[in-house]
Design an enzyme around this catalytic site. Structure first.
Site, PDB file in Angstrom:
ATOM      1  N   ARG A  85      -8.580  -1.138   4.329  1.00  0.00           N
ATOM      2  CA  ARG A  85      -7.796  -0.043   3.755  1.00  0.00           C
ATOM      3  C   ARG A  85      -6.418  -0.530   3.306  1.00  0.00           C
ATOM      4  O   ARG A  85      -5.823   0.033   2.390  1.00  0.00           O
ATOM      5  CB  ARG A  85      -7.593   1.083   4.784  1.00  0.00           C
TER       6      ARG A  85
ATOM      7  N   ILE B 286       6.651   7.670  17.074  1.00  0.00           N
ATOM      8  CA  ILE B 286       6.266   8.329  15.821  1.00  0.00           C
ATOM      9  C   ILE B 286       4.893   8.998  15.944  1.00  0.00           C
ATOM     10  O   ILE B 286       4.731  10.158  15.592  1.00  0.00           O
ATOM     11  CB  ILE B 286       6.267   7.333  14.633  1.00  0.00           C
TER      12      ILE B 286
ATOM     13  N   ASP C 145       3.044  20.336   8.076  1.00  0.00           N
ATOM     14  CA  ASP C 145       3.885  21.535   7.962  1.00  0.00           C
ATOM     15  C   ASP C 145       5.184  21.266   7.204  1.00  0.00           C
ATOM     16  O   ASP C 145       5.633  22.098   6.406  1.00  0.00           O
ATOM     17  CB  ASP C 145       4.199  22.088   9.370  1.00  0.00           C
ATOM     18  N   LEU C 146       5.784  20.099   7.398  1.00  0.00           N
ATOM     19  CA  LEU C 146       7.057  19.804   6.720  1.00  0.00           C
ATOM     20  C   LEU C 146       6.839  19.663   5.209  1.00  0.00           C
ATOM     21  O   LEU C 146       7.683  20.083   4.410  1.00  0.00           O
ATOM     22  CB  LEU C 146       7.699  18.528   7.275  1.00  0.00           C
TER      23      LEU C 146
ATOM     24  N   ARG D 188      -0.815  14.151  13.023  1.00  0.00           N
ATOM     25  CA  ARG D 188      -0.420  14.056  11.622  1.00  0.00           C
ATOM     26  C   ARG D 188      -0.412  15.404  10.887  1.00  0.00           C
ATOM     27  O   ARG D 188      -1.132  15.606   9.912  1.00  0.00           O
ATOM     28  CB  ARG D 188      -1.289  13.028  10.890  1.00  0.00           C
ATOM     29  N   PRO D 189       0.412  16.347  11.349  1.00  0.00           N
ATOM     30  CA  PRO D 189       0.498  17.643  10.676  1.00  0.00           C
ATOM     31  C   PRO D 189       1.174  17.507   9.309  1.00  0.00           C
ATOM     32  O   PRO D 189       1.798  16.484   9.022  1.00  0.00           O
ATOM     33  CB  PRO D 189       1.380  18.465  11.610  1.00  0.00           C
TER      34      PRO D 189
ATOM     35  N   LYS E 191       0.840  -1.211   0.000  1.00  0.00           N
ATOM     36  CA  LYS E 191       0.000   0.000   0.000  1.00  0.00           C
ATOM     37  C   LYS E 191       0.867   1.249   0.000  1.00  0.00           C
ATOM     38  O   LYS E 191       0.658   2.160  -0.791  1.00  0.00           O
ATOM     39  CB  LYS E 191      -0.913  -0.025   1.236  1.00  0.00           C
TER      40      LYS E 191
ATOM     41  N   ASP F 144       4.138   1.056  12.130  1.00  0.00           N
ATOM     42  CA  ASP F 144       3.022   0.295  11.561  1.00  0.00           C
ATOM     43  C   ASP F 144       2.951  -1.149  12.068  1.00  0.00           C
ATOM     44  O   ASP F 144       1.950  -1.822  11.854  1.00  0.00           O
ATOM     45  CB  ASP F 144       3.113   0.270  10.031  1.00  0.00           C
TER      46      ASP F 144
ATOM     47  N   ARG G  90      -4.779   9.369   4.003  1.00  0.00           N
ATOM     48  CA  ARG G  90      -3.637  10.221   4.242  1.00  0.00           C
ATOM     49  C   ARG G  90      -2.862  10.542   2.953  1.00  0.00           C
ATOM     50  O   ARG G  90      -2.370  11.654   2.758  1.00  0.00           O
ATOM     51  CB  ARG G  90      -2.722   9.467   5.213  1.00  0.00           C
TER      52      ARG G  90
HETATM   53  C1  UD1 Z   1       4.250   7.314   8.704  1.00  0.00           C
HETATM   54  C2  UD1 Z   1       5.414   6.379   8.942  1.00  0.00           C
HETATM   55  C3  UD1 Z   1       5.435   5.418   7.788  1.00  0.00           C
HETATM   56  C4  UD1 Z   1       4.072   4.725   7.760  1.00  0.00           C
HETATM   57  C5  UD1 Z   1       2.929   5.722   7.653  1.00  0.00           C
HETATM   58  C6  UD1 Z   1       1.555   5.094   7.759  1.00  0.00           C
HETATM   59  C7  UD1 Z   1       7.560   6.861  10.007  1.00  0.00           C
HETATM   60  C8  UD1 Z   1       8.729   7.755  10.074  1.00  0.00           C
HETATM   61  N1  UD1 Z   1       6.639   7.124   9.063  1.00  0.00           N
HETATM   62  O1  UD1 Z   1       4.450   7.983   7.481  1.00  0.00           O
HETATM   63  O2  UD1 Z   1       6.477   4.484   7.919  1.00  0.00           O
HETATM   64  O3  UD1 Z   1       4.001   3.821   6.717  1.00  0.00           O
HETATM   65  O4  UD1 Z   1       3.042   6.641   8.706  1.00  0.00           O
HETATM   66  O5  UD1 Z   1       1.268   4.655   9.027  1.00  0.00           O
HETATM   67  O6  UD1 Z   1       7.446   5.913  10.748  1.00  0.00           O
HETATM   68  N2  UD1 Z   1       5.346  15.142  11.022  1.00  0.00           N
HETATM   69  C9  UD1 Z   1       5.307  16.485  11.291  1.00  0.00           C
HETATM   70  N3  UD1 Z   1       5.069  17.348  10.253  1.00  0.00           N
HETATM   71  C10 UD1 Z   1       4.881  16.903   8.975  1.00  0.00           C
HETATM   72  C11 UD1 Z   1       4.922  15.529   8.728  1.00  0.00           C
HETATM   73  C12 UD1 Z   1       5.155  14.663   9.778  1.00  0.00           C
HETATM   74  O7  UD1 Z   1       5.478  16.918  12.422  1.00  0.00           O
HETATM   75  O8  UD1 Z   1       4.687  17.730   8.074  1.00  0.00           O
HETATM   76  C13 UD1 Z   1       5.568  14.188  12.139  1.00  0.00           C
HETATM   77  C14 UD1 Z   1       4.325  13.333  12.420  1.00  0.00           C
HETATM   78  O9  UD1 Z   1       3.455  13.946  13.315  1.00  0.00           O
HETATM   79  C15 UD1 Z   1       4.916  12.072  12.974  1.00  0.00           C
HETATM   80  C16 UD1 Z   1       6.230  11.942  12.240  1.00  0.00           C
HETATM   81  O10 UD1 Z   1       6.545  13.239  11.747  1.00  0.00           O
HETATM   82  O11 UD1 Z   1       5.207  12.212  14.345  1.00  0.00           O
HETATM   83  C17 UD1 Z   1       6.213  10.906  11.116  1.00  0.00           C
HETATM   84  O12 UD1 Z   1       5.457  11.362  10.119  1.00  0.00           O
HETATM   85  P1  UD1 Z   1       5.600  10.906   8.599  1.00  0.00           P
HETATM   86  O13 UD1 Z   1       6.742  10.004   8.359  1.00  0.00           O
HETATM   87  O14 UD1 Z   1       5.451  12.113   7.779  1.00  0.00           O
HETATM   88  O15 UD1 Z   1       4.257  10.142   8.491  1.00  0.00           O
HETATM   89  P2  UD1 Z   1       3.738   9.400   7.280  1.00  0.00           P
HETATM   90  O16 UD1 Z   1       4.279   9.919   6.017  1.00  0.00           O
HETATM   91  O17 UD1 Z   1       2.274   9.304   7.486  1.00  0.00           O
END
Ligand code: UD1
Length: 402
Positions: A386, A316, A113-114, A110-111, A11, A294, A81
């Protein structure tokens, strides 16, 4: 649990690759694509943008020649997402984008901003409306981008927007997850110039145009991990096929620590458990190659049956212990506070009525039910759909009567 299984397509690899198809004009062919609800929702969005899509078994054909709409709003958008990766790809192709705010499992804040900061550094400007997010870019240009955290989604978005930008982008602090390497491989097949994926520094030299490509989606490392924990909990024996060993990180070692016999080669893994699981003193979730968030719930389910105390730290996502209450209903002894969970193993799990509250927790409850005495009734299976194409069929292939 006993048997051999060809693991479904991933996925988390397929979704950003589908977003990437929008960057090129032509007919794309994806093999071994998982037929799960998140992929169906993504296809609705691609159709909204003007693509045509067609399945032939697990081969997915995406025709992006008539892309006409930078605004997507399919009914599934808010539930998923990965909608957010359309920001990078639609901006890259059309320099304008509008998407509904991304949804997904309720596992934390799940922000994004990055994601937005990275895209802004490439030249995009965003406007936030109540339910939608829109962006524009006169031109997209290369930049030096530093991520404060190796976010998987933000890395994907920067990659998607930078491949057609003018000049060179260097992304520092990039995520190293296997899905990033898969996306970069796919983009290279489309004609992109990307180097360094799988390391913290990715260099992307913008090209003028990208073309269609054919790709085999790898098997899903999280689905594989779920079934491996299932095997460990049920004192089973499974061989999983077409699963890149490099995608499993340190999981094989962890299973050995739990007492399993593990054999593996480049693209298969065999796990056998002849005894009760051993506890693991401390496991922390972390970006790849650390233990994946995950798989944290499946690990927790397995450790609740292990001999001795285990301790899990979830680093995470902040709301990823929703399974604790449900496992307790099945007899597990777990206490959790904030991001820590203490599991007092040795539980003899018993059947109960439990509720899946998100995708991975739901799959972990199914594994717990296999190890439990008596009947377990799990509601909320729509979450599991999903990400798991046909978990009943997989379990039947692994010798379980469902
Ligand atoms: C995350 C997992 C990914 C998993 C997916 C679905 C990690 C590092 N990433 O990816 O392996 O397959 O969920 O469950 O384990 N964050 C910010 N700002 C942003 C983006 C992220 O603060 O703009 C923070 C999130 O709140 C979180 C962390 O960064 O604490 C990880 O986020 P990210 O890797 O971006 O999440 P996904 O891409 O959803």
């Amino acid at each position: 649990m006993q048997g051999e299984l060809l693991v479904q397509g991933s996925k988390n690899a397929a979704l950003p690759i589908l977003a990437a198809t929008l960057l090129g004009k032509g007919i794309f062919i994806l093999h071994h694509c998982p037929r799960i609800s998140d992929v169906e929702h993504m296809l609705e969005l691609l159709e909204d943008a003007g693509c045509r899509v067609r399945w032939e078994g697990h081969m997915l054909i995406v025709d992006t020649r008539e892309l006409c709409n930078y605004r997507v709003s399919g009914t599934g958008a808010g539930k998923m997402r990965s909608t957010v990766t359309l920001l990078g790809s639609i901006l890259g192709r059309m320099h304008q984008v509008e998407i509904p705010y991304p949804g997904g499992c309720t596992i934390g804040k799940r922000p994004i901003d990055l994601h937005l900061r990275g895209l802004e550094q490439l030249g995009a400007v965003f406007e936030h409306q109540e339910h939608t997010l829109s962006g524009k870019a006169q031109i997209l240009h290369g930049a030096q981008i530093y991520l404060d955290f190796p976010s998987v989604g933000a890395t994907e978005n920067v990659l998607l927007a930078a491949v057609l930008a003018e000049g060179t982008t260097v992304l520092h602090g990039a995520a190293m997850e296997p899905e990033i390497v898969e996306l970069a491989d796919f983009l290279r097949k489309m004609g992109a110039d990307v180097h360094g994926d799988g390391t913290p520094v990715i260099t992307i030299r913008g090209v003028k145009k990208l073309h269609a490509a054919e790709y085999i989606v790898p098997s899903d490392r999280i689905v594989a991990g779920t079934y491996l924990f299932g095997a460990v909990m049920t004192m089973g024996e499974v061989r999983l096929l077409h699963i890149p060993l490099s995608h499993l990180g340190k999981l094989p070692e962890l299973l050995e620590q739990m007492g399993a016999v593990v054999e593996a080669e480049e693209d298969w893994i065999y796990v056998r458990m002849d005894r009760q699981c051993r506890s693991i003193p401390y496991v922390v979730t972390a970006p790849f190659p650390g233990f994946p968030t995950d798989l944290q719930s499946a690990l927790m389910a397995a450790l609740s049956t292990a001999s001795g105390m285990s301790f899990i730290e979830e680093k995470i996502f902040e709301a990823r212990f929703q399974i604790v209450e449900e496992l307790r209903k099945m007899g597990a002894s777990i206490s959790s506070e904030e991001s820590f969970a203490l599991i007092d193993g040795d539980a003899r799990l018993h059947g109960a009525r439990v509720e899946a509250k998100e995708l991975r927790g739901g799959a972990a409850l199914i594994m717990a039910a296999l190890a439990a005495e008596g009947e377990t009734c799990i509601s909320g299976m729509e979450y599991v759909c999903r990400g798991y194409e046909n978990i009943n069929e997989d379990l039947k292939n692994l010798g379980i009567m469902v």
